[in-house]
Scaffold this motif. Structure first.
Motif, PDB file in Angstrom:
ATOM      1  N   ALA A   1     -10.653  45.140  -7.319  1.00 16.17           N
ATOM      2  CA  ALA A   1     -10.201  45.677  -6.036  1.00 16.17           C
ATOM      3  C   ALA A   1      -9.021  44.885  -5.475  1.00 16.17           C
ATOM      4  O   ALA A   1      -8.235  45.399  -4.694  1.00 16.17           O
ATOM      5  CB  ALA A   1     -11.345  45.656  -5.029  1.00 16.17           C
ATOM      6  N   GLY A   2      -8.911  43.641  -5.890  1.00 12.00           N
ATOM      7  CA  GLY A   2      -7.761  42.859  -5.433  1.00 12.00           C
ATOM      8  C   GLY A   2      -7.901  42.274  -4.052  1.00 12.00           C
ATOM      9  O   GLY A   2      -7.117  41.429  -3.673  1.00 12.00           O
ATOM     10  N   ALA A   3      -8.893  42.706  -3.290  1.00 11.11           N
ATOM     11  CA  ALA A   3      -9.017  42.238  -1.912  1.00 11.11           C
ATOM     12  C   ALA A   3      -9.891  40.997  -1.863  1.00 11.11           C
ATOM     13  O   ALA A   3     -11.017  41.012  -1.403  1.00 11.11           O
ATOM     14  CB  ALA A   3      -9.602  43.337  -1.033  1.00 11.11           C
ATOM     15  N   LEU A   4      -9.345  39.900  -2.358  1.00 11.44           N
ATOM     16  CA  LEU A   4     -10.113  38.672  -2.507  1.00 11.44           C
ATOM     17  C   LEU A   4      -9.704  37.621  -1.486  1.00 11.44           C
ATOM     18  O   LEU A   4      -8.519  37.408  -1.247  1.00 11.44           O
ATOM     19  CB  LEU A   4      -9.869  38.082  -3.898  1.00 11.44           C
ATOM     20  CG  LEU A   4     -10.311  38.881  -5.111  1.00 11.44           C
ATOM     21  CD1 LEU A   4      -9.795  38.209  -6.374  1.00 11.44           C
ATOM     22  CD2 LEU A   4     -11.819  38.986  -5.144  1.00 11.44           C
ATOM     23  N   PHE A   5     -10.706  36.942  -0.929  1.00 10.61           N
ATOM     24  CA  PHE A   5     -10.411  35.743  -0.161  1.00 10.61           C
ATOM     25  C   PHE A   5     -10.256  34.588  -1.140  1.00 10.61           C
ATOM     26  O   PHE A   5     -11.078  34.426  -2.047  1.00 10.61           O
ATOM     27  CB  PHE A   5     -11.556  35.405   0.792  1.00 10.61           C
ATOM     28  CG  PHE A   5     -11.657  36.317   1.974  1.00 10.61           C
ATOM     29  CD1 PHE A   5     -10.726  36.253   2.997  1.00 10.61           C
ATOM     30  CD2 PHE A   5     -12.696  37.232   2.066  1.00 10.61           C
ATOM     31  CE1 PHE A   5     -10.834  37.100   4.097  1.00 10.61           C
ATOM     32  CE2 PHE A   5     -12.807  38.075   3.163  1.00 10.61           C
ATOM     33  CZ  PHE A   5     -11.880  38.017   4.178  1.00 10.61           C
ATOM     34  N   GLU A   6      -9.234  33.776  -0.923  1.00  8.31           N
ATOM     35  CA  GLU A   6      -9.084  32.609  -1.771  1.00  8.31           C
ATOM     36  C   GLU A   6      -9.800  31.412  -1.151  1.00  8.31           C
ATOM     37  O   GLU A   6      -9.874  31.287   0.071  1.00  8.31           O
ATOM     38  CB  GLU A   6      -7.588  32.288  -1.951  1.00  8.31           C
ATOM     39  CG  GLU A   6      -7.348  31.378  -3.150  1.00  8.31           C
ATOM     40  CD  GLU A   6      -5.908  30.911  -3.275  1.00  8.31           C
ATOM     41  OE1 GLU A   6      -5.682  29.944  -3.991  1.00  8.31           O
ATOM     42  OE2 GLU A   6      -5.029  31.521  -2.623  1.00  8.31           O
ATOM     43  N   VAL A   7     -10.340  30.556  -2.008  1.00  7.60           N
ATOM     44  CA  VAL A   7     -11.019  29.336  -1.564  1.00  7.60           C
ATOM     45  C   VAL A   7     -10.137  28.147  -1.922  1.00  7.60           C
ATOM     46  O   VAL A   7      -9.748  27.993  -3.078  1.00  7.60           O
ATOM     47  CB  VAL A   7     -12.383  29.175  -2.259  1.00  7.60           C
ATOM     48  CG1 VAL A   7     -13.022  27.843  -1.891  1.00  7.60           C
ATOM     49  CG2 VAL A   7     -13.299  30.339  -1.915  1.00  7.60           C
ATOM     50  N   ARG A   8      -9.830  27.317  -0.928  1.00  7.80           N
ATOM     51  CA  ARG A   8      -8.977  26.158  -1.188  1.00  7.80           C
ATOM     52  C   ARG A   8      -9.626  24.875  -0.693  1.00  7.80           C
ATOM     53  O   ARG A   8     -10.159  24.829   0.416  1.00  7.80           O
ATOM     54  CB  ARG A   8      -7.654  26.312  -0.443  1.00  7.80           C
ATOM     55  CG  ARG A   8      -6.815  27.413  -1.009  1.00  7.80           C
ATOM     56  CD  ARG A   8      -5.392  27.096  -0.714  1.00  7.80           C
ATOM     57  NE  ARG A   8      -4.548  28.236  -1.028  1.00  7.80           N
ATOM     58  CZ  ARG A   8      -3.234  28.188  -0.911  1.00  7.80           C
ATOM     59  NH1 ARG A   8      -2.652  27.095  -0.454  1.00  7.80           N
ATOM     60  NH2 ARG A   8      -2.505  29.242  -1.214  1.00  7.80           N
ATOM     61  N   ALA A   9      -9.537  23.857  -1.508  1.00  8.61           N
ATOM     62  CA  ALA A   9      -9.998  22.540  -1.079  1.00  8.61           C
ATOM     63  C   ALA A   9      -8.921  21.913  -0.202  1.00  8.61           C
ATOM     64  O   ALA A   9      -7.778  22.350  -0.227  1.00  8.61           O
ATOM     65  CB  ALA A   9     -10.271  21.673  -2.298  1.00  8.61           C
TER      66      ALA A   9
ATOM     67  N   VAL B   1     -10.889  29.181   3.739  1.00  3.12           N
ATOM     68  CA  VAL B   1     -10.901  30.557   3.269  1.00  3.12           C
ATOM     69  C   VAL B   1      -9.611  31.225   3.712  1.00  3.12           C
ATOM     70  O   VAL B   1      -9.279  31.209   4.898  1.00  3.12           O
ATOM     71  CB  VAL B   1     -12.096  31.334   3.867  1.00  3.12           C
ATOM     72  CG1 VAL B   1     -12.037  32.799   3.470  1.00  3.12           C
ATOM     73  CG2 VAL B   1     -13.415  30.713   3.428  1.00  3.12           C
ATOM     74  N   ARG B   2      -8.885  31.796   2.740  1.00  3.53           N
ATOM     75  CA  ARG B   2      -7.622  32.445   3.087  1.00  3.53           C
ATOM     76  C   ARG B   2      -7.562  33.866   2.567  1.00  3.53           C
ATOM     77  O   ARG B   2      -7.915  34.129   1.423  1.00  3.53           O
ATOM     78  CB  ARG B   2      -6.467  31.701   2.450  1.00  3.53           C
ATOM     79  CG  ARG B   2      -6.276  30.344   3.052  1.00  3.53           C
ATOM     80  CD  ARG B   2      -4.833  29.994   2.921  1.00  3.53           C
ATOM     81  NE  ARG B   2      -4.620  28.615   3.276  1.00  3.53           N
ATOM     82  CZ  ARG B   2      -3.438  28.046   3.242  1.00  3.53           C
ATOM     83  NH1 ARG B   2      -2.382  28.744   2.866  1.00  3.53           N
ATOM     84  NH2 ARG B   2      -3.300  26.795   3.591  1.00  3.53           N
ATOM     85  N   ALA B   3      -7.096  34.751   3.397  1.00  2.00           N
ATOM     86  CA  ALA B   3      -6.862  36.130   2.965  1.00  2.00           C
ATOM     87  C   ALA B   3      -5.559  36.177   2.179  1.00  2.00           C
ATOM     88  O   ALA B   3      -4.738  35.275   2.292  1.00  2.00           O
ATOM     89  CB  ALA B   3      -6.796  37.040   4.184  1.00  2.00           C
ATOM     90  N   PRO B   4      -5.384  37.227   1.365  1.00  2.00           N
ATOM     91  CA  PRO B   4      -4.126  37.338   0.617  1.00  2.00           C
ATOM     92  C   PRO B   4      -2.951  37.347   1.594  1.00  2.00           C
ATOM     93  O   PRO B   4      -3.013  37.982   2.648  1.00  2.00           O
ATOM     94  CB  PRO B   4      -4.249  38.692  -0.087  1.00  2.00           C
ATOM     95  CG  PRO B   4      -5.677  39.093   0.002  1.00  2.00           C
ATOM     96  CD  PRO B   4      -6.271  38.385   1.172  1.00  2.00           C
ATOM     97  N   GLN B   5      -1.903  36.638   1.238  1.00  2.00           N
ATOM     98  CA  GLN B   5      -0.733  36.597   2.121  1.00  2.00           C
ATOM     99  C   GLN B   5       0.181  37.749   1.804  1.00  2.00           C
ATOM    100  O   GLN B   5       0.800  37.793   0.752  1.00  2.00           O
ATOM    101  CB  GLN B   5       0.015  35.284   1.916  1.00  2.00           C
ATOM    102  CG  GLN B   5      -0.666  34.135   2.634  1.00  2.00           C
ATOM    103  CD  GLN B   5       0.073  32.831   2.408  1.00  2.00           C
ATOM    104  OE1 GLN B   5      -0.332  32.028   1.599  1.00  2.00           O
ATOM    105  NE2 GLN B   5       1.167  32.640   3.136  1.00  2.00           N
ATOM    106  N   ARG B   6       0.266  38.697   2.692  1.00  2.00           N
ATOM    107  CA  ARG B   6       1.117  39.860   2.458  1.00  2.00           C
ATOM    108  C   ARG B   6       2.463  39.717   3.164  1.00  2.00           C
ATOM    109  O   ARG B   6       3.462  40.274   2.765  1.00  2.00           O
ATOM    110  CB  ARG B   6       0.407  41.128   2.917  1.00  2.00           C
ATOM    111  CG  ARG B   6      -0.696  41.552   1.949  1.00  2.00           C
ATOM    112  CD  ARG B   6      -1.536  42.683   2.535  1.00  2.00           C
ATOM    113  NE  ARG B   6      -2.955  42.430   2.299  1.00  2.00           N
ATOM    114  CZ  ARG B   6      -3.659  42.979   1.316  1.00  2.00           C
ATOM    115  NH1 ARG B   6      -3.120  43.821   0.495  1.00  2.00           N
ATOM    116  NH2 ARG B   6      -4.939  42.698   1.152  1.00  2.00           N
ATOM    117  N   ASP B   7       2.424  38.978   4.270  1.00  2.00           N
ATOM    118  CA  ASP B   7       3.672  38.810   5.012  1.00  2.00           C
ATOM    119  C   ASP B   7       4.190  37.395   4.806  1.00  2.00           C
ATOM    120  O   ASP B   7       3.449  36.492   4.473  1.00  2.00           O
ATOM    121  CB  ASP B   7       3.427  38.999   6.513  1.00  2.00           C
ATOM    122  CG  ASP B   7       2.549  40.192   6.763  1.00  2.00           C
ATOM    123  OD1 ASP B   7       3.051  41.313   6.635  1.00  2.00           O
ATOM    124  OD2 ASP B   7       1.352  39.987   7.066  1.00  2.00           O
TER     125      ASP B   7
END
Lengths: 457, 457
Positions: free
Chosen positions: B174-182, A180-186
């Motif tokens: 809202a744009g505040a999404l956690f991304e899911v990665r394998a 699970v990754r948050a959006p990368q802003r930096d």
């Protein structure tokens, strides 16, 4: 009451005793048959597998303009009188007084026509397939089953615990984790939670915290595996119910598990007869198969004995059975067929090497207090164990598995402070539903399946 | 029955009418008081907020060796006789005949001693805090509330639908999404699902598919926001119940929402009196506050009227109220205090610019059929709307918002084929529980909170 003020009735709530009563219903046209004097519309509102037959007598001209729109898939509202029809195949029908087409469904491109579609075809229109008879029945059955599972635990004073989806550990040691990754802003990406985060593979370790405070608890919700499996039994996102009980031994655990499965099967036959009858059309002998789950106790076989019997079977298994290796699907099916004649079968006490670190070491020093429940066709639907509650044994095992103690300090402390014997298991909802519905592919019992390459909508 | 075979009794199931009966109980020591002739142990097994007083008469020598281990946090099993104590503060106690210490809790390092700990301190030992009186009560209340929500919908023939956690869209924009990665196995990383995947912010769009097939449905489970908010009301992972109903207008929707909240509040007062009484110690007037939710109907104010009143209030708000801007927390609290005297308040019909694309455009052409339910202190606990069911309006709005139509083809098709008016809302479980429990920080009503920088275990 003026027709406009009539409240809408669910089709599932109608009955022939309402003969003569004026009603308002709304739903989708399953099919329409237009003959010279009469129009028959089969209306589904999703509340039941039954359609309501709406009868329109073409004596007055104002119906005629509606006819082009009375097509499969269109949404309509109807006001009419319920008429008991004791001599017909259905117990009642609705004599239409007023009919409004709300949303059309052009016959040229509406994908769900009356003919039978392949499961594969329907899988690609997940947003519409719930309108089909079988998928509607599957969803009602799934909803009912989820409720029945919760009622089972509520009645036994279990506390529902919301274990987190976002997790920092890998309870199974399986390694197949979604990150699970948050959006990368930096440019320099910092971990949102202060550490790497994953989608949970099991609520168990958290449920253990709760059981070691509240006694008997259960979690029920989605869990995840990032395995690249393209089988008819695997999903990337699947639902598990995971009870966890302080003071329970493996035997207590096994008895609760079989009581749960037998209870659900018996209740399904009693309360979901209409849905099961409909599903039996695709799966001959479905109800008899479910009946087989209600007979307690289930047979139990030791892992070591199971391996012995598999070896004696003199069958050319693709994977030769050997003590110390996990059971393969072909082994499971043979065991169920031969050791319990197709009835559910528990396999218990597996070698510790093939089981996760948290399972309790048996007195033999080589096996752990694990149990799996196997069913014909679908295979393992329950996996569980007594948990290692002894601090020194747990630490030894973690060391042997080269686990990082610091990350599990919280889990270790459950054993350091007021430890208690405890046990639990996980039951896969989707696989149980696969069994109870007689469907063949687990992607068909989930409304919006998630699997490698498949997250259509 | 021989003492060893006695089944364990839950403390919550004991009653004074069992006077004289032999029992077996097991749990954790809350506190122990050792006097010259008698030892009093307060035992908690997590099944209730009440502790069971275990009385040990020090007449025989064999108790003495246990005394060093009778410490807060230790786990014990006790066999004894229940004694009704009509003149004491508690209705009964247990006269111990046998006591076994199962797991010790060294007083030198067990963090949960009898003294009051700060909420902050407890938040850092999430794995142990469920053993505290307040957190135990909160978890039982949360479990009960979750069940009560489901029963409400079950009784009204709603179908529970398991909307997916892994999602390909952003329902709120809202744009505040956690991304899911394998896991990345290859240098060239391919999307596991064939497209980018995220953690769901709402099950709504999927629930709409189900409502447009099954009638009335609801989803209930975790949703996610990757917002870097460090407030007492925000979590990264929080639970929402989201009903979605075909044929419902905004008014129907609002009435269902207020019926739900009033029903839950009334039932909590009736069925959770013990837990609420205990929680009231930290929150004076709690039950009166809950009572306030049971009075129907709730007040309703139009957004435009709300802005007018806020402007007339002549208060130096940090954010000056202006038509076309969202309501801030300070505005919400003022409105609740002045327009409904602290009682729940619906604000309806917001400007379309500040609401998502799926909300139905009102006939005025500038507002949408949205509703928010505001409560004193916790703010918005429900957000909902009538959905835009008209294909042309929906497409216009999507174009205006520069949305990619292809990604929402499935959603658009719900309007293309048999569209129906429909509505729904989302109720935040954690915020409702915050209100019902009188706690101040939402991280204290979730067993294992997930928030920026916080995923302790």
């Amino acid at each position: 009451m003026p027709p406009d003020k009539l409240p809408r009735s669910d089709v599932c709530s109608l009955s022939a005793v309402q003969d003569g009563q004026q009603l308002r219903v709304a739903g989708w046209i399953r099919s329409a048959r237009i003959s010279k004097n009469v129009i028959f519309v089969a209306l589904s509102d999703g509340s039941t597998a039954d359609t309501l037959q709406v009868v329109i007598v073409r004596n007055a001209g104002h119906w005629e303009e509606l006819i082009p729109d009375l097509l499969t898939g269109a949404s309509i509202e109807v006001i009419g009188a319920l008429v008991a029809t004791p001599s017909a195949s259905q117990p009642f029908e609705l004599a239409a007084q007023r009919l409004m087409v709300i949303g059309r469904a052009p016959a040229t491109d509406y994908p769900l026509q009356k003919k039978e579609h392949s499961w594969e075809f329907l899988r690609n229109i997940a947003h519409l397939r719930l309108r089909s008879t079988t998928h509607g029945a599957l969803m009602r059955l799934r909803s009912w089953l989820s409720g029945a599972i919760r009622h089972f635990f509520e009645q036994r004073n279990f506390i529902e615990i919301h274990t987190p989806i976002i997790s920092s550990h890998d309870a199974e040691g399986a390694g197949a984790l979604f990150e699970v990754r948050a959006p990368q802003r930096d440019a320099a990406h910092h971990h949102f939670f202060g550490a790497p985060a994953f989608l949970t593979v099991s609520g168990q370790l958290h449920a253990e915290c709760a059981a070691c405070a509240l006694g008997r608890v259960y979690s029920f919700g989605p869990t995840f595996r990032a395995e690249n499996s393209h089988t008819i039994r695997h999903l990337s996102e699947f639902w598990m119910v995971e009870p966890e009980m302080a003071w329970y031994t493996l035997d207590d655990n096994r008895r609760l598990a079989e009581e749960l499965v037998a209870n659900l099967a018996g209740q399904a036959l009693e309360h979901q007869a209409k849905e099961l009858h409909l599903l039996e059309r695709h799966s001959a002998g479905l109800c008899a198969k479910i009946e087989g789950l209600t007979k307690l106790p289930y047979r139990v076989i030791e892992y070591s004995e199971a391996i012995k019997q598999l070896k004696q079977a003199q069958i050319a298994f693709e994977y030769p059975p050997r003590w110390g290796l996990d059971l393969q699907s072909e082994h499971e099916q043979w065991l169920v067929a031969h050791c319990s004649k197709g009835a559910p079968l528990f396999v218990v006490n597996y070698p510790q090497e093939i089981k996760p670190f948290y399972m309790r070491l048996n007195d033999d020093g080589i096996t752990v207090a694990a149990m799996d429940l196997l069913l014909a066709e679908v295979g393992e639907i329950i996996g569980g164990s007594q948990r290692e509650e002894r601090l020194d044994y747990l630490l030894q095992r973690m060391q042997r598995d080269a686990m990082e103690q610091a990350a599990y300090q919280w889990y270790i402390e459950l054993r350091k402070y007021g430890t208690v014997p405890h046990s639990g298991f996980g039951l896969g909802l989707d696989r149980l539903l696969l069994y109870l519905s007689g469907m063949h592919n687990v992607r068909d019992v989930v409304p919006f399946p998630r699997a490698p390459g498949q997250a259509v909508c």
